[in-house]
Design an enzyme around this catalytic site. Structure first.
Site, PDB file in Angstrom:
ATOM      1  N   GLY A 133     -28.023 -71.301 100.105  1.00 55.96           N
ATOM      2  CA  GLY A 133     -28.187 -71.552  98.669  1.00 55.96           C
ATOM      3  C   GLY A 133     -28.703 -70.342  97.915  1.00 55.96           C
ATOM      4  O   GLY A 133     -28.153 -69.945  96.886  1.00 55.96           O
TER       5      GLY A 133
ATOM      6  N   GLU B 173     -33.271 -62.596 105.794  1.00 55.40           N
ATOM      7  CA  GLU B 173     -33.829 -63.706 106.559  1.00 55.40           C
ATOM      8  C   GLU B 173     -32.707 -64.353 107.369  1.00 55.40           C
ATOM      9  O   GLU B 173     -31.639 -64.599 106.820  1.00 55.40           O
ATOM     10  CB  GLU B 173     -34.466 -64.760 105.639  1.00 55.40           C
ATOM     11  CG  GLU B 173     -35.227 -65.796 106.443  1.00 55.40           C
ATOM     12  CD  GLU B 173     -35.945 -66.835 105.558  1.00 55.40           C
ATOM     13  OE1 GLU B 173     -35.851 -66.765 104.319  1.00 55.40           O
ATOM     14  OE2 GLU B 173     -36.580 -67.712 106.131  1.00 55.40           O
TER      15      GLU B 173
ATOM     16  N   HIS C 235     -41.499 -70.060  96.304  1.00 51.85           N
ATOM     17  CA  HIS C 235     -41.719 -69.295  97.529  1.00 51.85           C
ATOM     18  C   HIS C 235     -42.617 -68.079  97.287  1.00 51.85           C
ATOM     19  O   HIS C 235     -43.223 -67.558  98.217  1.00 51.85           O
ATOM     20  CB  HIS C 235     -40.392 -68.790  98.099  1.00 51.85           C
ATOM     21  CG  HIS C 235     -39.778 -69.686  99.140  1.00 51.85           C
ATOM     22  ND1 HIS C 235     -40.499 -70.244 100.164  1.00 51.85           N
ATOM     23  CD2 HIS C 235     -38.493 -70.085  99.335  1.00 51.85           C
ATOM     24  CE1 HIS C 235     -39.678 -70.962 100.942  1.00 51.85           C
ATOM     25  NE2 HIS C 235     -38.467 -70.890 100.457  1.00 51.85           N
TER      26      HIS C 235
ATOM     27  N   GLU D  15     -35.345 -65.925  98.618  1.00 52.44           N
ATOM     28  CA  GLU D  15     -36.548 -65.662  97.826  1.00 52.44           C
ATOM     29  C   GLU D  15     -37.102 -64.244  97.923  1.00 52.44           C
ATOM     30  O   GLU D  15     -38.296 -64.039  97.693  1.00 52.44           O
ATOM     31  CB  GLU D  15     -37.629 -66.650  98.266  1.00 52.44           C
ATOM     32  CG  GLU D  15     -38.221 -66.408  99.673  1.00 52.44           C
ATOM     33  CD  GLU D  15     -37.617 -67.251 100.781  1.00 52.44           C
ATOM     34  OE1 GLU D  15     -36.457 -67.704 100.629  1.00 52.44           O
ATOM     35  OE2 GLU D  15     -38.272 -67.453 101.818  1.00 52.44           O
ATOM     36  N   ASN D  16     -36.284 -63.238  98.221  1.00 53.45           N
ATOM     37  CA  ASN D  16     -36.777 -61.864  98.334  1.00 53.45           C
ATOM     38  C   ASN D  16     -37.758 -61.518  97.217  1.00 53.45           C
ATOM     39  O   ASN D  16     -37.527 -61.833  96.063  1.00 53.45           O
ATOM     40  CB  ASN D  16     -35.612 -60.882  98.249  1.00 53.45           C
ATOM     41  CG  ASN D  16     -34.420 -61.323  99.047  1.00 53.45           C
ATOM     42  OD1 ASN D  16     -34.525 -61.497 100.245  1.00 53.45           O
ATOM     43  ND2 ASN D  16     -33.296 -61.546  98.377  1.00 53.45           N
TER      44      ASN D  16
ATOM     45  N   GLU E  25     -41.034 -73.500 104.368  1.00 58.08           N
ATOM     46  CA  GLU E  25     -39.896 -74.281 103.872  1.00 58.08           C
ATOM     47  C   GLU E  25     -40.261 -75.732 103.557  1.00 58.08           C
ATOM     48  O   GLU E  25     -39.895 -76.247 102.502  1.00 58.08           O
ATOM     49  CB  GLU E  25     -38.717 -74.199 104.849  1.00 58.08           C
ATOM     50  CG  GLU E  25     -38.123 -72.795 104.997  1.00 58.08           C
ATOM     51  CD  GLU E  25     -37.691 -72.156 103.676  1.00 58.08           C
ATOM     52  OE1 GLU E  25     -37.620 -72.853 102.659  1.00 58.08           O
ATOM     53  OE2 GLU E  25     -37.441 -70.930 103.671  1.00 58.08           O
TER      54      GLU E  25
ATOM     55  N   HIS F   1     -37.226 -73.697  93.626  1.00 61.22           N
ATOM     56  CA  HIS F   1     -37.548 -73.501  95.048  1.00 61.22           C
ATOM     57  C   HIS F   1     -37.819 -72.027  95.358  1.00 61.22           C
ATOM     58  O   HIS F   1     -38.854 -71.683  95.932  1.00 61.22           O
ATOM     59  CB  HIS F   1     -36.400 -74.034  95.908  1.00 61.22           C
ATOM     60  CG  HIS F   1     -36.613 -73.907  97.383  1.00 61.22           C
ATOM     61  ND1 HIS F   1     -37.090 -74.949  98.157  1.00 61.22           N
ATOM     62  CD2 HIS F   1     -36.445 -72.863  98.229  1.00 61.22           C
ATOM     63  CE1 HIS F   1     -37.191 -74.549  99.417  1.00 61.22           C
ATOM     64  NE2 HIS F   1     -36.803 -73.282  99.486  1.00 61.22           N
ATOM     65  N   GLU F   2     -36.894 -71.166  94.970  1.00 61.87           N
ATOM     66  CA  GLU F   2     -37.066 -69.741  95.317  1.00 61.87           C
ATOM     67  C   GLU F   2     -38.269 -69.151  94.574  1.00 61.87           C
ATOM     68  O   GLU F   2     -39.007 -68.337  95.120  1.00 61.87           O
ATOM     69  CB  GLU F   2     -35.799 -68.938  95.005  1.00 61.87           C
ATOM     70  CG  GLU F   2     -34.514 -69.484  95.623  1.00 61.87           C
ATOM     71  CD  GLU F   2     -34.609 -69.829  97.092  1.00 61.87           C
ATOM     72  OE1 GLU F   2     -35.379 -69.187  97.819  1.00 61.87           O
ATOM     73  OE2 GLU F   2     -33.906 -70.780  97.527  1.00 61.87           O
TER      74      GLU F   2
HETATM   75  N1  B3K Z   1     -35.351 -68.808 102.903  1.00 63.29           N
HETATM   76  C1  B3K Z   1     -33.957 -68.902 102.610  1.00 63.29           C
HETATM   77  C2  B3K Z   1     -33.142 -69.374 103.764  1.00 63.29           C
HETATM   78  C3  B3K Z   1     -32.740 -68.309 104.699  1.00 63.29           C
HETATM   79  C4  B3K Z   1     -31.767 -68.843 105.728  1.00 63.29           C
HETATM   80  C5  B3K Z   1     -31.446 -67.860 106.788  1.00 63.29           C
HETATM   81  N2  B3K Z   1     -30.417 -68.345 107.679  1.00 63.29           N
HETATM   82  C6  B3K Z   1     -33.687 -69.791 101.438  1.00 63.29           C
HETATM   83  C7  B3K Z   1     -34.732 -70.789 101.146  1.00 63.29           C
HETATM   84  O1  B3K Z   1     -35.032 -71.664 101.916  1.00 63.29           O
HETATM   85  O2  B3K Z   1     -35.324 -70.676 100.106  1.00 63.29           O
HETATM   86 ZN    ZN Z   2     -36.910 -72.076 101.079  1.00 59.82          ZN
END
Ligand code: B3K
Ligand code: ZN
Length: 880
Positions: free
Chosen positions: A267, A127, A307, A270-271, A326, A303-304
């Site tokens: 940080g 991402e 997602h 969330e793959n 987000e 948080h992850e």
């Molecule tokens: N979705 C990722 C953030 C990706 C940032 C790319 N530059 C982490 C998060 O917000 O959970």
């Molecule tokens: Zn996020």
């Protein structure tokens, strides 16, 4: 590349993809120096072909193309084009299988986007647009496919091979190599793809979901960190249970893996089924992590995990919709943390960070709506606005609809859009339908930038017992948006009589009162609300729980504020009343200092602190928040022309006066909060520790050897990082021999622990001492400083320039020169991190002419750099 080639992407230009990809089969022959990627894509046309086939444009960067086959046949050289950003098939058939072989060099990838090396492992970050640095692909979130991934690597150096989904096969290969095959049954966009390979160990546990399915949970780390994962694993289990209980959402794969990586741009990520985390949000032990670290880990793990439903199962149609996942997920993690800790304290912390960082963003040249209209580099829009203001927008929906209808709206959203890539509009429509509300005006929160200002006045009529509130809203112009339409704003409020009793709230025309707290809805530029049956002039309690991300103006007297502070039923309003008083006081002192007059802290302020310190009925963490003065950055926002020196002097004057005048009270509270048993992170005493360390900070502000001795004693005897850092943080701002002694012993004790050494850098960068710039320059040369490691850059360069207002903004301009130098060095290494470091410069217009000139000069120097990355170019150009 010349800079004018940096194109702007506009939301209005969105087009559905001409081709879709149903399945992706990837085979990796992994090696840090040279990795071979074979991709097999099942593609079908998605456009009207009556006028012929559209070309298929695949994104690709930093790739070496080895071979290209269509339905098994090598594609002729005149049937495709390749440049440094894409591969184009000129006239592909209706549906076909494309096989692309490419080579990449993970070890040379210092941008940490795509496949890269971090310590003993290879890992990915896709991402927003990193997948195109792994293979050619339609790298946009509305192309969702089912992935099967085969990983092959040397077995001795790379025993662990992970990808998204479920492990379906594994085995040995000749020459000491081995393989693993992963299949992810859920369709996903390429940005959720992930691979990790390396010499890792893991800890595991099982989670039984609400429908009774067993899920295997695994946290992967380097061997030396194996005993630091327990908290992350427990946090994950709490998050999984919470999402079931609060949102009815269950996990969907058989395994959930988290990998901790030392080199990471943000940080965590969330793959699907395979989260990759910055190790600072995984690793914790009582000796090496603070209470704040423990909380942050729980929050980011949550948080992850959240997602998985808000982001992965339902994803974004395009990157303009980023806040769809987000903002919503920030709201969810804030609620999770609030349920795990103290709800009021969590709310205060969130509001503080919103007001000092997001409000500042909204007031400057980089202001953009929660749903931006355009971007040059999407990574620049992972911003406070998209995330945190986006979270506030979701919270306002909950406030407007009520918890029950909001939950019904969430259910409807999941039911309608599971498996899809959608827009913010679909989310808000689900809320509108579930709540039976017209939310069309509410959509302006997504499309208009800027922080609205509410100006409130009131009128009391004793003869009729009516009390009228008049609320006028306005919103300053922002780039590209000179005029704003009025927002739909929930204003939560109550009324207090002079004894602090909450009054029943009956609007004129209503048959009866509806409670003592209610939400007024503002829609027009000016709205009036008249309450009936009010027997004396009340004190309005406004914006309870910070019900909207706005600035509130109401002419409160000191007496009103004291009443709210001690009597209001809403903890946020109680805290805020104290902050408003403190802001008033410090701003007043700032003015005196600027005018060269003798500044003095009034007795009444000291007395109110004395009362607070004597009151042991309050929650300790809440009390600590109440006794904490507004940050210099927040105070700066209140000034027309920021004077960092005067703000600093004024705030320090208050701190040292409190320290001197309340020495014995502070000492007593500190003693009462002293540990009675060995530390445990979950002992429920984090609030006590926070209060105790705040008392110590005030004592140190008073000055004198006694305070230094107390600090050293705490530093030496601490059995946990919260307390040892609580002492060290104070010593670093003290010009005394103990300072160097403590810093040296801390380093000796913790060398080799990256997370703790980051703290060592940070606290030196935050020192209020006048020689901090020199120390920071010396630390740049320290053998442990590494510009290629984002955490280390943040801990020194970021902490100094974003956390040390007074030293960074030194009128001599050395801070500015230092920051620009580092940004230019980072530009060549890691553009995303370089761009993140630009924030302080974007605020240059808020300072005096002299500082403006100096900052502008540095911005111009940055812009003149040949080969400036898109990320840095966009922010520097927009800032000027
Ligand atoms: N979705 C990722 C953030 C990706 C940032 C790319 N530059 C982490 C998060 O917000 O959970
Ligand atoms: Zn996020």
């Amino acid at each position: 590349m010349s800079q004018c080639q940096h194109q702007t992407i506009h939301q209005k230009d969105y087009k559905v993809p001409d081709y879709l990809v149903d399945t992706v089969e990837l085979t990796f022959d992994l090696s840090p120096e040279d990795t071979r990627v074979l991709s097999r894509l099942a593609i079908r046309s998605n456009h009207d072909r009556s006028n012929g086939a559209s070309p298929l444009v695949l994104d690709g960067e930093e790739l070496t193309l080895v071979s290209l086959k269509l339905d098994g046949v090598e594609v002729k050289r005149d049937a495709y084009r390749v440049d440094d950003a894409s591969l184009t098939l000129l006239a592909p058939p209706e549906s076909f299988v494309l096989e692309v072989e490419t080579r990449i060099k993970p070890k040379e990838n210092s941008a940490l986007s795509g496949l890269y090396a971090s310590g003993p492992m290879l890992c990915t970050q896709c991402e927003a647009e990193g997948f195109r640095r792994i293979t050619y692909f339609t790298d946009r979130p509305d192309v969702m496919a089912v992935y099967t991934v085969t990983l092959r690597a040397d077995k001795a150096s790379c025993p662990v091979l992970l990808a998204n989904g479920n492990l379906v096969d594994r085995g040995d290969l000749p020459d000491g190599r081995h393989f693993a095959v992963w299949h992810d049954p859920f369709k996903k966009p390429s940005y959720l793809f992930a691979v990790v390979a390396g010499d890792l160990v893991h800890i595991a546990d099982r989670f039984t979901t609400m429908s009774g399915r067993a899920v295997q949970l695994e946290i992967y780390v380097e061997e030396r960190n194996k005993d630091k994962c327990e908290h992350a694993l427990r946090s994950l289990m709490r998050a999984m249970r919470w999402d079931e209980e609060k949102f009815g959402r269950e996990y969907d794969l058989d395994t959930y893996m988290v990998v901790a990586v030392d080199d990471f741009n943000m940080g965590a990520m969330e793959n699907k089924g395979l989260n990759v985390f910055n190790s600072r949000y995984v690793l914790a032990s009582p000796e090496s992590a603070t209470d704040d670290d423990y909380e942050a880990i729980e929050e980011v793990i949550g948080h992850e995990y959240f997602h998985n439903w808000t982001g992965n199962r339902i994803t974004c149609r395009d990157w303009f919709q980023l806040s769809l996942k987000e903002g919503l997920t920030i709201f969810r993690d804030q609620e999770f943390s609030a349920d795990m800790q103290s709800r009021p304290v969590k709310r205060i912390a969130d509001v503080k960070s919103l007001r000092s960082a997001q409000f500042a963003e909204d007031a400057g040249p980089l202001a953009h709506p929660v749903r931006p209209e355009s971007y040059v580099e999407i990574n620049n829009f992972y911003s406070m606005t998209v995330y945190h203001k986006g979270g506030e927008v979701i919270r306002m929906l909950q406030t407007l609809l009520g918890r029950e209808a909001f939950r019904a709206g969430m259910d409807l959203y999941f039911e309608r859009h599971d498996g899809q890539a959608v827009r913010v509009d679909e989310f808000v429509q689900a809320m509108a339908d579930a709540g039976k509300r017209d939310l069309s005006q509410f959509m302006l929160w997504y499309d208009q930038a800027g922080t609205p200002v509410l100006t409130v006045s009131d009128d009391y009529r004793p003869e009729s017992g009516s009390y009228t509130l008049t609320v006028t809203q306005s919103c300053p112009s922002t780039p590209g948006q000179p005029e704003k339409k009025p927002f739909h704003i929930p204003l939560a409020m109550g009324l207090l009589d002079r004894d602090g009793n909450e009054l029943p709230l009956q609007l004129a025309g209503e048959a009866a009162a509806a409670g003592t707290s209610r939400v007024l809805e503002l829609r027009g530029e000016t709205e009036t609300f008249t309450f009936a049956g009010i027997k004396e002039r009340p004190v309005p309690s406004l914006l309870r729980n910070f019900s909207a991300p706005v600035k509130l103006q109401y002419p409160y007297s000191d007496e009103d504020l004291n009443l709210l502070m001690t009597r209001d039923s809403d903890p946020f309003v109680r805290w805020e009343a104290g902050q408003v008083q403190a802001v008033k006081l410090i701003m007043g002192l700032t003015g005196e200092i600027q005018a060269g007059r003798q500044a003095q802290v009034p007795e009444s302020f000291i007395e109110s602190f004395r009362r607070l310190l004597a009151d042991d009925s309050q929650d300790r963490a809440f009390l600590a928040e109440t006794l904490t003065l507004p940050a210099e950055s927040y105070l700066a926002e209140q000034m027309a022309v920021i004077d960092p020196d005067a703000i600093h002097q004024a705030r320090e004057l208050v701190r040292s006066t409190v320290g001197r005048r309340l020495w014995s009270e502070l000492t007593a509270v500190r003693a009462a909060c002293a540990p009675k048993a060995p530390y445990r992170p979950d002992d429920g005493l984090a609030g006590c520790r926070r209060l105790k360390n705040l008392c110590l900070a005030y004592l140190m502000a008073a000055g004198g050897q006694e305070a230094i001795d107390a600090c050293m004693a705490q530093y030496r005897s601490a059995d946990n990082m919260t307390d040892s850092l609580g002492a060290l943080a104070q010593l670093t701002s003290c010009a005394c021999p103990e300072r160097d002694e403590a810093l040296a012993s801390f380093y000796d004790c913790w060398r080799g622990d990256r997370g703790v050494i980051d703290k060592w850098f940070t606290h030196q960068a935050l020192s209020r001492l006048p020689d901090t710039m020199d120390r920071v320059l010396a630390l740049l040369e320290h053998p442990d400083f590494d510009l290629r490691n984002p955490n280390r850059v943040r801990s020194l360069v970021g902490a100094f320039s974003q956390g040390n207002q007074v030293r960074f903004h030194d009128a001599g301009g050395r801070g500015y020169r230092f920051l620009a130098d580092q940004i230019l060095r980072l530009n060549a290494i890691n553009p995303q991190i370089a761009a993140r470091m630009l924030t302080p410069f974007s605020r240059w217009r808020r300072y005096d002419a002299h500082r403006q000139e100096l900052m502008k000069k540095e911005l111009e120097r940055i812009l003149a750099e040949p080969g400036l990355a898109r990320d840095v170019y966009e922010l520097a150009a927009k800032s000027l």
